[in-house]
Scaffold this motif. Structure first.
Motif, PDB file in Angstrom:
ATOM      1  N   ASP A 213     -14.900  10.777 -10.496  1.00 38.57           N
ATOM      2  CA  ASP A 213     -14.918  10.669 -12.184  1.00 38.57           C
ATOM      3  C   ASP A 213     -14.582  11.020 -13.291  1.00 38.57           C
ATOM      4  O   ASP A 213     -15.060  12.533 -12.930  1.00 38.57           O
ATOM      5  CB  ASP A 213     -15.634   9.169 -12.428  1.00 38.57           C
ATOM      6  CG  ASP A 213     -15.915   7.953 -12.090  1.00 38.57           C
ATOM      7  OD1 ASP A 213     -14.127   7.772 -11.993  1.00 38.57           O
ATOM      8  OD2 ASP A 213     -16.740   7.412 -11.580  1.00 38.57           O
ATOM      9  N   THR A 214     -14.016  10.959 -14.248  1.00 35.86           N
ATOM     10  CA  THR A 214     -14.056  11.747 -15.417  1.00 35.86           C
ATOM     11  C   THR A 214     -13.816  10.455 -16.279  1.00 35.86           C
ATOM     12  O   THR A 214     -13.851   9.939 -16.486  1.00 35.86           O
ATOM     13  CB  THR A 214     -12.526  12.301 -15.545  1.00 35.86           C
ATOM     14  OG1 THR A 214     -11.767  11.108 -16.067  1.00 35.86           O
ATOM     15  CG2 THR A 214     -11.634  13.257 -14.367  1.00 35.86           C
TER      16      THR A 214
ATOM     17  N   LEU B 172      -4.603  10.416  -1.902  1.00 36.46           N
ATOM     18  CA  LEU B 172      -4.819  11.765  -3.611  1.00 36.46           C
ATOM     19  C   LEU B 172      -6.540  11.400  -4.319  1.00 36.46           C
ATOM     20  O   LEU B 172      -7.226  11.665  -4.464  1.00 36.46           O
ATOM     21  CB  LEU B 172      -4.512  11.503  -4.533  1.00 36.46           C
ATOM     22  CG  LEU B 172      -3.720  13.017  -5.701  1.00 36.46           C
ATOM     23  CD1 LEU B 172      -3.702  14.137  -5.363  1.00 36.46           C
ATOM     24  CD2 LEU B 172      -2.667  12.446  -6.315  1.00 36.46           C
ATOM     25  N   PHE B 173      -6.964  10.366  -4.931  1.00 36.62           N
ATOM     26  CA  PHE B 173      -8.320   9.711  -4.740  1.00 36.62           C
ATOM     27  C   PHE B 173      -9.303   9.002  -3.209  1.00 36.62           C
ATOM     28  O   PHE B 173     -10.262   8.661  -4.560  1.00 36.62           O
ATOM     29  CB  PHE B 173      -8.007   8.358  -5.913  1.00 36.62           C
ATOM     30  CG  PHE B 173      -7.164   8.754  -7.099  1.00 36.62           C
ATOM     31  CD1 PHE B 173      -7.947   9.642  -8.468  1.00 36.62           C
ATOM     32  CD2 PHE B 173      -5.340   9.192  -7.044  1.00 36.62           C
ATOM     33  CE1 PHE B 173      -6.504  10.396  -9.209  1.00 36.62           C
ATOM     34  CE2 PHE B 173      -5.103   9.426  -8.425  1.00 36.62           C
ATOM     35  CZ  PHE B 173      -5.475  10.275  -9.427  1.00 36.62           C
TER      36      PHE B 173
ATOM     37  N   ILE C  13     -14.769   5.866  -6.859  1.00 41.93           N
ATOM     38  CA  ILE C  13     -14.014   4.293  -6.600  1.00 41.93           C
ATOM     39  C   ILE C  13     -12.589   4.231  -6.635  1.00 41.93           C
ATOM     40  O   ILE C  13     -11.826   3.220  -7.065  1.00 41.93           O
ATOM     41  CB  ILE C  13     -13.943   3.696  -8.798  1.00 41.93           C
ATOM     42  CG1 ILE C  13     -13.034   4.738  -8.881  1.00 41.93           C
ATOM     43  CG2 ILE C  13     -14.927   4.004  -9.944  1.00 41.93           C
ATOM     44  CD1 ILE C  13     -12.469   5.160 -11.057  1.00 41.93           C
ATOM     45  N   SER C  14     -12.923   4.298  -5.046  1.00 38.94           N
ATOM     46  CA  SER C  14     -11.899   4.804  -4.463  1.00 38.94           C
ATOM     47  C   SER C  14     -10.905   3.274  -4.149  1.00 38.94           C
ATOM     48  O   SER C  14      -9.926   3.397  -3.850  1.00 38.94           O
ATOM     49  CB  SER C  14     -11.879   5.472  -3.309  1.00 38.94           C
ATOM     50  OG  SER C  14     -12.904   5.296  -2.829  1.00 38.94           O
TER      51      SER C  14
ATOM     52  N   THR D 218      -7.206  -1.775  -5.478  1.00 40.87           N
ATOM     53  CA  THR D 218      -7.055  -2.526  -5.578  1.00 40.87           C
ATOM     54  C   THR D 218      -7.111  -3.137  -6.209  1.00 40.87           C
ATOM     55  O   THR D 218      -6.330  -3.126  -7.425  1.00 40.87           O
ATOM     56  CB  THR D 218      -8.447  -3.316  -4.452  1.00 40.87           C
ATOM     57  OG1 THR D 218      -9.444  -2.932  -4.821  1.00 40.87           O
ATOM     58  CG2 THR D 218      -8.353  -3.508  -3.440  1.00 40.87           C
ATOM     59  N   THR D 219      -8.496  -3.425  -8.039  1.00 35.65           N
ATOM     60  CA  THR D 219      -8.055  -3.640  -8.943  1.00 35.65           C
ATOM     61  C   THR D 219      -7.750  -2.568  -9.906  1.00 35.65           C
ATOM     62  O   THR D 219      -6.893  -3.316 -10.938  1.00 35.65           O
ATOM     63  CB  THR D 219      -9.713  -4.465  -9.855  1.00 35.65           C
ATOM     64  OG1 THR D 219     -10.236  -5.219  -8.289  1.00 35.65           O
ATOM     65  CG2 THR D 219      -9.450  -4.838 -10.716  1.00 35.65           C
ATOM     66  N   LEU D 220      -7.630  -2.032  -9.474  1.00 32.53           N
ATOM     67  CA  LEU D 220      -7.274  -0.724 -11.005  1.00 32.53           C
ATOM     68  C   LEU D 220      -5.963  -0.259  -9.936  1.00 32.53           C
ATOM     69  O   LEU D 220      -5.879   1.453 -10.312  1.00 32.53           O
ATOM     70  CB  LEU D 220      -8.515   0.255 -10.516  1.00 32.53           C
ATOM     71  CG  LEU D 220      -9.451  -0.181 -11.462  1.00 32.53           C
ATOM     72  CD1 LEU D 220     -10.586   0.803 -11.357  1.00 32.53           C
ATOM     73  CD2 LEU D 220      -9.224  -0.689 -12.924  1.00 32.53           C
ATOM     74  N   LYS D 221      -5.414  -0.787  -8.904  1.00 34.85           N
ATOM     75  CA  LYS D 221      -4.291  -0.121  -8.582  1.00 34.85           C
ATOM     76  C   LYS D 221      -3.128   0.632  -9.150  1.00 34.85           C
ATOM     77  O   LYS D 221      -2.284   1.275  -8.966  1.00 34.85           O
ATOM     78  CB  LYS D 221      -3.454  -0.883  -6.909  1.00 34.85           C
ATOM     79  CG  LYS D 221      -2.717  -0.377  -6.173  1.00 34.85           C
ATOM     80  CD  LYS D 221      -2.047  -0.953  -5.443  1.00 34.85           C
ATOM     81  CE  LYS D 221      -1.353  -0.699  -4.676  1.00 34.85           C
ATOM     82  NZ  LYS D 221      -0.345  -1.371  -3.203  1.00 34.85           N
TER      83      LYS D 221
END
Length: 407
Positions: free
Chosen positions: A12-13, A66-67, A72-73, A78-81
């Motif tokens: 995370d950043t 990539l992530f 939070i993959s 899903t939610t943050l696609k």
């Protein structure tokens, strides 16, 4: 930000938390980023600029790979696609800049290459995708990109129009270049078609049936003994473009013939790997080195050892970094017109190939030490270490060692 942050997409950043804050914080961010009017909606880079029916699945897989190491993959899938897609679009848009600034071995570029390998996305397409996303981004934000704080609406509209017009003209130029390449390919296809038609015309007619009736008819209609048959002269007219096609083919064949593949047993791993890549030789293919080695047991042995060495070296390279896979398959070799990228690709192999081969040698001797139950002291261990240090690194020597089975 990507370059300074040393991103590798595995953690995370603060950027994520910043982007999820309230609207007034986002507006302040736009002002700091240099947007003329922070109150005007800004369109983020989008993957819609590159999606089509054929690549959508591969691009989505690329985003996931990539992530996938992020904490939070699951949310990003899903939610943050949507947020993930914007992030990937931004990475692609600045891909060329970041690669130029940091090089191929930077954390973020290697992460992108590894994701390409896992998702079957072509690395050579990343630069093209980045350009397409940037064009879409410039068109979507033409008004804000063209404006300054002192401009009135008429001036802003005029500047925006010129910006979009420039993008359109640049696109037309690219279409012309692509049309030229397509025309060249079509000419080569036509040359090949003409060559095949000419070969077909030169083939002798199919033999008649060998039935007794046919044979008797053939004997009955045979010409008298003094009859002189006129030999058919081959058609001297060549298909249009045949000469150019043959010249190109012979030039490519001459380069391959200049390499004495029968001597590959004396090469080191670096030489074998680079020559295989430059000559489109995939060591995992059943056609590996076909036509380049002599027929018989000697050629079979050389081919088998070359294949075995490359397989073990690839495994050793991947153990150091999974993205090293790209250095073992011809499909990842940069095109010849991208000289800088191609040079960097083969330089990376020249720098690392010996290290990968040494790792293979060390693994063999470590297994041998365990198999022979050699203790870490005493004359047997010293003899073992001496053999390890004196081990030749040619394809024949290393391949012969790898052929030995330890029960």
């Amino acid at each position: 930000a990507i370059a300074r942050g040393g991103w590798d997409c595995k953690a995370d950043t603060l950027l994520f938390y910043y982007l999820t804050q309230k609207l007034h914080v986002a507006a302040a961010g736009k002002a700091l980023a240099g947007w003329a009017n922070p109150n005007v909606k800004v369109h983020a880079p989008t993957l819609e600029a590159i999606y089509n029916d054929k690549n959508r699945g591969a691009i989505d897989a690329f985003c996931h790979e990539l992530f996938q190491h992020s904490s939070i993959s699951q949310l990003l899938d899903t939610t943050l696609k949507g947020f993930r897609s914007r992030m990937v679009a931004s990475l692609l848009m600045y891909y060329a800049n970041v690669k130029k600034e940091l090089g191929r071995d930077s954390a973020i570029i290697r992460s992108m290459y590894a994701a390409c390998v896992e998702s079957d996305l072509e690395i050579r397409d990343l630069d093209f995708y980045g350009k397409q996303i940037k064009k879409r981004f410039q068109v979507d934000n033409a008004l804000n990109l063209a404006a300054s704080s002192s401009d009135n609406i008429e001036t802003i509209m005029e500047k925006a129009f010129h910006e979009v017009q420039k993008i359109g003209l640049d696109t037309l130029d690219e279409v012309k270049v692509m049309h030229g390449k397509v025309s060249h390919i079509k000419e080569e296809v036509d040359d090949m078609k003409g060559l095949l038609e000419d070969i077909h015309a030169r083939l002798p007619p199919r033999s008649p049936s060998s039935s007794p009736e046919r044979k008797r008819a053939k004997v009955a209609s045979a010409p008298p003994p003094n009859h002189q048959a006129v030999a058919r002269k081959p058609d001297s007219i060549q298909p249009a473009g045949w000469g150019g096609f043959l010249a190109r083919s012979q030039k490519q064949q001459t380069k391959a013939d200049a390499i004495d593949w029968k001597d590959l047993g004396n090469w080191d791993t670096k030489t074998l790997l680079i020559r295989c890549l430059k000559n489109n030789e995939n060591f995992e293919s059943e056609h590996f080195l076909r036509g380049k080695l002599e027929v018989g047991s000697s050629g079979t042995t050389r081919r088998g050892r070359a294949r075995n060495v490359l397989r073990h070296v690839k495994l050793a390279a991947e153990a150091m970094d999974a993205s090293n896979m790209i250095y073992f398959y011809p499909r990842f070799v940069p095109k010849k017109d991208d000289e800088e990228e191609r040079k960097a690709y083969f330089t990376a192999i020249e720098v690392n190939a010996a290290r990968w081969a040494i790792a293979v040698k060390d693994q063999y001797f470590n297994r041998l030490k365990v198999h022979d139950n050699i203790p870490d002291d005493g004359p047997d261990f010293l003899k073992h270490k001496k053999s390890q240090s004196n081990q030749k690194m040619s394809i024949t020597a290393l391949g012969a060692k790898l052929e030995k089975k330890m029960d």
